[in-house]
Design an enzyme around this catalytic site. Structure first.
Site, PDB file in Angstrom:
ATOM      1  N   GLU A 151       0.809  -1.236   0.000  1.00  0.00           N
ATOM      2  CA  GLU A 151       0.000   0.000   0.000  1.00  0.00           C
ATOM      3  C   GLU A 151       0.836   1.277   0.000  1.00  0.00           C
ATOM      4  OE1 GLU A 151      -2.721  -0.452   3.307  1.00  0.00           O
ATOM      5  OE2 GLU A 151      -3.350  -2.426   2.626  1.00  0.00           O
ATOM      6  N   ASN A 201       2.196  -5.290  -3.156  1.00  0.00           N
ATOM      7  CA  ASN A 201       0.796  -5.589  -2.797  1.00  0.00           C
ATOM      8  C   ASN A 201       0.019  -4.288  -2.594  1.00  0.00           C
ATOM      9  OD1 ASN A 201      -1.127  -7.708  -2.031  1.00  0.00           O
ATOM     10  ND2 ASN A 201      -1.038  -6.831   0.032  1.00  0.00           N
ATOM     11  N   HIS A 237     -10.509  -6.494  -1.482  1.00  0.00           N
ATOM     12  CA  HIS A 237     -11.519  -6.309  -0.431  1.00  0.00           C
ATOM     13  C   HIS A 237     -12.715  -5.646  -1.100  1.00  0.00           C
ATOM     14  CE1 HIS A 237      -8.884  -7.446   2.840  1.00  0.00           C
ATOM     15  NE2 HIS A 237      -7.939  -6.646   2.353  1.00  0.00           N
ATOM     16  N   GLU A 266      -6.070 -10.830  -0.773  1.00  0.00           N
ATOM     17  CA  GLU A 266      -6.821 -10.595   0.479  1.00  0.00           C
ATOM     18  C   GLU A 266      -8.320 -10.574   0.222  1.00  0.00           C
ATOM     19  OE1 GLU A 266      -5.340  -7.175   2.613  1.00  0.00           O
ATOM     20  OE2 GLU A 266      -3.260  -7.638   2.125  1.00  0.00           O
ATOM     21  N   ASP A 268     -12.143 -10.647   0.219  1.00  0.00           N
ATOM     22  CA  ASP A 268     -13.365 -10.846   0.999  1.00  0.00           C
ATOM     23  C   ASP A 268     -14.436  -9.966   0.383  1.00  0.00           C
ATOM     24  OD1 ASP A 268     -12.514  -8.376   2.091  1.00  0.00           O
ATOM     25  OD2 ASP A 268     -11.832  -9.291   3.956  1.00  0.00           O
TER      26      ASP A 268
HETATM   27  O1  G3I Z   1      -2.410  -7.489  19.062  1.00  0.00           O
HETATM   28  C1  G3I Z   1      -3.487  -6.800  19.701  1.00  0.00           C
HETATM   29  C2  G3I Z   1      -3.969  -7.570  20.885  1.00  0.00           C
HETATM   30  O2  G3I Z   1      -2.931  -7.632  21.843  1.00  0.00           O
HETATM   31  C3  G3I Z   1      -5.213  -6.892  21.470  1.00  0.00           C
HETATM   32  O3  G3I Z   1      -5.731  -7.680  22.500  1.00  0.00           O
HETATM   33  C4  G3I Z   1      -6.290  -6.723  20.398  1.00  0.00           C
HETATM   34  C5  G3I Z   1      -7.490  -5.957  20.904  1.00  0.00           C
HETATM   35  O4  G3I Z   1      -8.242  -5.417  19.839  1.00  0.00           O
HETATM   36  O5  G3I Z   1      -5.729  -6.006  19.318  1.00  0.00           O
HETATM   37  C6  G3I Z   1      -4.627  -6.691  18.719  1.00  0.00           C
HETATM   38  O6  G3I Z   1      -4.172  -5.988  17.599  1.00  0.00           O
HETATM   39  C7  G3I Z   1      -5.004  -6.031  16.488  1.00  0.00           C
HETATM   40  C8  G3I Z   1      -4.228  -6.702  15.345  1.00  0.00           C
HETATM   41  O7  G3I Z   1      -5.018  -6.676  14.171  1.00  0.00           O
HETATM   42  C9  G3I Z   1      -3.878  -8.166  15.633  1.00  0.00           C
HETATM   43  O8  G3I Z   1      -5.012  -8.957  15.689  1.00  0.00           O
HETATM   44  C10 G3I Z   1      -5.374  -4.632  16.093  1.00  0.00           C
HETATM   45  O9  G3I Z   1      -6.197  -4.057  17.103  1.00  0.00           O
HETATM   46  C11 G3I Z   1      -6.120  -4.626  14.802  1.00  0.00           C
HETATM   47  O10 G3I Z   1      -6.330  -3.280  14.356  1.00  0.00           O
HETATM   48  C12 G3I Z   1      -5.303  -5.368  13.758  1.00  0.00           C
HETATM   49  O11 G3I Z   1      -6.068  -5.353  12.571  1.00  0.00           O
HETATM   50  C13 G3I Z   1      -5.457  -5.887  11.429  1.00  0.00           C
HETATM   51  C14 G3I Z   1      -5.225  -4.767  10.421  1.00  0.00           C
HETATM   52  O12 G3I Z   1      -4.752  -5.318   9.192  1.00  0.00           O
HETATM   53  C15 G3I Z   1      -4.152  -3.795  10.894  1.00  0.00           C
HETATM   54  O13 G3I Z   1      -2.905  -4.446  10.982  1.00  0.00           O
HETATM   55  C16 G3I Z   1      -6.395  -6.927  10.861  1.00  0.00           C
HETATM   56  O14 G3I Z   1      -6.426  -8.062  11.740  1.00  0.00           O
HETATM   57  C17 G3I Z   1      -5.922  -7.372   9.492  1.00  0.00           C
HETATM   58  O15 G3I Z   1      -6.912  -8.168   8.892  1.00  0.00           O
HETATM   59  C18 G3I Z   1      -5.680  -6.164   8.603  1.00  0.00           C
HETATM   60  O16 G3I Z   1      -5.128  -6.635   7.377  1.00  0.00           O
HETATM   61  C19 G3I Z   1      -4.877  -5.643   6.388  1.00  0.00           C
HETATM   62  C20 G3I Z   1      -3.654  -6.105   5.619  1.00  0.00           C
HETATM   63  O17 G3I Z   1      -2.584  -6.323   6.491  1.00  0.00           O
HETATM   64  C21 G3I Z   1      -3.290  -5.103   4.517  1.00  0.00           C
HETATM   65  N1  G3I Z   1      -4.422  -4.824   3.660  1.00  0.00           N
HETATM   66  C22 G3I Z   1      -5.656  -4.445   4.343  1.00  0.00           C
HETATM   67  C23 G3I Z   1      -6.030  -5.489   5.379  1.00  0.00           C
HETATM   68  C24 G3I Z   1      -7.366  -5.165   6.038  1.00  0.00           C
HETATM   69  O18 G3I Z   1      -7.280  -3.970   6.773  1.00  0.00           O
END
Ligand code: G3I
Length: 355
Positions: A151, A201, A237, A266, A268
């Site tokens: 991105e 990506n 997405h 990715e 969905d």
């Molecule tokens: O690790 C913490 C955990 O300790 C805590 O308990 C929990 C509470 O909400 O949060 C956890 O962190 C989360 C993390 O994912 C790990 O699960 C973050 O809040 C959450 O914002 C994060 O979201 C991810 C997001 O990327 C940001 O990294 C999503 O799971 C993931 O699906 C999403 O994936 C992205 C791709 O990497 C890039 N393209 C877009 C895609 C969708 O946004």
């Protein structure tokens, strides 16, 4: 699910005969078409039996959804934590699956030590080179393809590079040179694992639009100058049940014509859901059509070699928490690991294969 071997259309999706008949999985169908079918994985869920068994049965490729992002894998400047990434590698090895790596360079999910460290460009360049070489080196021979940069193009100023810590805040010293900072990252990754396939990506670049035009120009330039780029990932997405599949296909065609592979990385298809998380039945059918159409578009171009969904069960998907629970039900399996119409559509497309 029973396999009705005497119904012609269904019989095409069955393996074996007589008592041994079982329904063909998505993984079987993909394998026969020479395709990779992947999904994003959260290692904390691997201990859940239904999660692990569905994953192993239905997919031949995995990608860590979050645990190779900087925040997790590089929590302190001097230390790396590969424990969660390694769990995914182990699972994949036990089940004969390939692993994609995600992601080495992104503007999100970076640790505070990095974002608040007030580093100079020279220091940041050293930090980034060390990160890429350490992470890629750790997984050398185990991760076959990497999202090296994720991105990097702007959401609003379409066609322009995004302003990030890596490009110009303060950047690694190449801010004025267009995509040079991206080029540098690909070179470092290639030095760390010359066999790994290196991908750029992107989100919102699935169709022909100003963002994908800019990426196309970058990839063409990299290929002409021998910069080690092997592929482009289109995230896919999909929102509002709208997908311009003709434009997606035209876009895949022009990128693969440059000699790079395309992976759908990715996918969905988010649906509006009620407060209990349930979608409307008619939306599930439209969702299935979109999965089928996108998979068919990919399969119609030889260079489109992988389709990956961003998670596989609606039980665990980023869509709910990122839409205040107004959207969801975006994946091929429901919250109880039941196959949705989208699953059958994806499997049918894979079973039909390349045309
Ligand atoms: O690790 C913490 C955990 O300790 C805590 O308990 C929990 C509470 O909400 O949060 C956890 O962190 C989360 C993390 O994912 C790990 O699960 C973050 O809040 C959450 O914002 C994060 O979201 C991810 C997001 O990327 C940001 O990294 C999503 O799971 C993931 O699906 C999403 O994936 C992205 C791709 O990497 C890039 N393209 C877009 C895609 C969708 O946004």
């Amino acid at each position: 699910m029973k396999c009705r071997a005497f119904v012609l259309a269904t019989a095409a999706l069955c393996l074996g005969f007589g008592d041994g008949v079982r329904e063909q999985s998505l993984r079987d169908a993909a394998q026969r078409s020479g395709m990779l079918i992947g999904t994003a994985v959260r290692p904390a869920r691997l201990s859940e039996a239904a999660y692990a068994s569905t994953l192993a049965r239905e997919f031949n490729m995995l990608e860590p959804e979050d645990v190779l992002k900087w925040e997790v894998v590089h929590p302190e400047q001097q230390s790396f934590d590969f424990s969660q990434g390694d769990q995914i590698i182990d699972f994949a090895a036990r089940h004969g699956m390939k692993v994609r790596g995600h992601t080495l360079v992104w503007h999100q999910q970076n640790p505070k030590w990095l974002t608040e460290g007030k580093y100079t460009s020279g220091e940041l360049a050293q930090i980034l080179e060390k990160h890429i070489k350490t992470v890629v080196g750790h997984y050398r021979g185990k991760i076959f393809a990497w999202d090296v940069v994720n991105e990097a193009f702007d959401e609003l100023q379409l066609g322009k590079l995004r302003s990030t810590i890596w490009r110009d805040q303060p950047g690694i010293g190449l801010a004025g040179d267009g995509t040079s900072y991206i080029e540098r990252c690909f070179r470092w990754a290639h030095e760390a694992d010359p066999q790994a396939l290196l991908f750029y990506n992107e989100a919102g670049a699935e169709v022909v639009n100003p963002k994908s035009d800019a990426i196309y120009a970058m990839v063409r330039d990299f290929r002409q100058r021998g910069i080690p780029i092997d592929g482009v990932g289109f995230q896919m997405h999909i929102e509002n049940l709208r997908a311009d599949v003709a434009s997606i296909s035209a876009n895949i065609k022009r990128f693969t014509a440059l000699g790079v592979q395309v992976h759908i990385t990715e996918m969905d298809v988010a649906l509006p859901v009620d407060p209990s998380g349930n979608p409307r039945p008619e939306d599930l059918q439209r969702q299935a059509d979109i999965y089928r159409e996108v998979a068919t578009a990919c399969l119609s171009h030889r260079g489109c070699t992988a389709i990956q969904t961003w998670g596989f069960t609606d039980k665990y998907s980023w869509i709910g928490s990122h839409s205040k629970q107004t959207q969801g039900a975006a994946l091929p399996f429901d919250r109880n690991y039941g196959a949705k119409p989208a699953y059958a559509a994806l499997r049918d497309a894979m079973a039909t294969g390349r045309r």
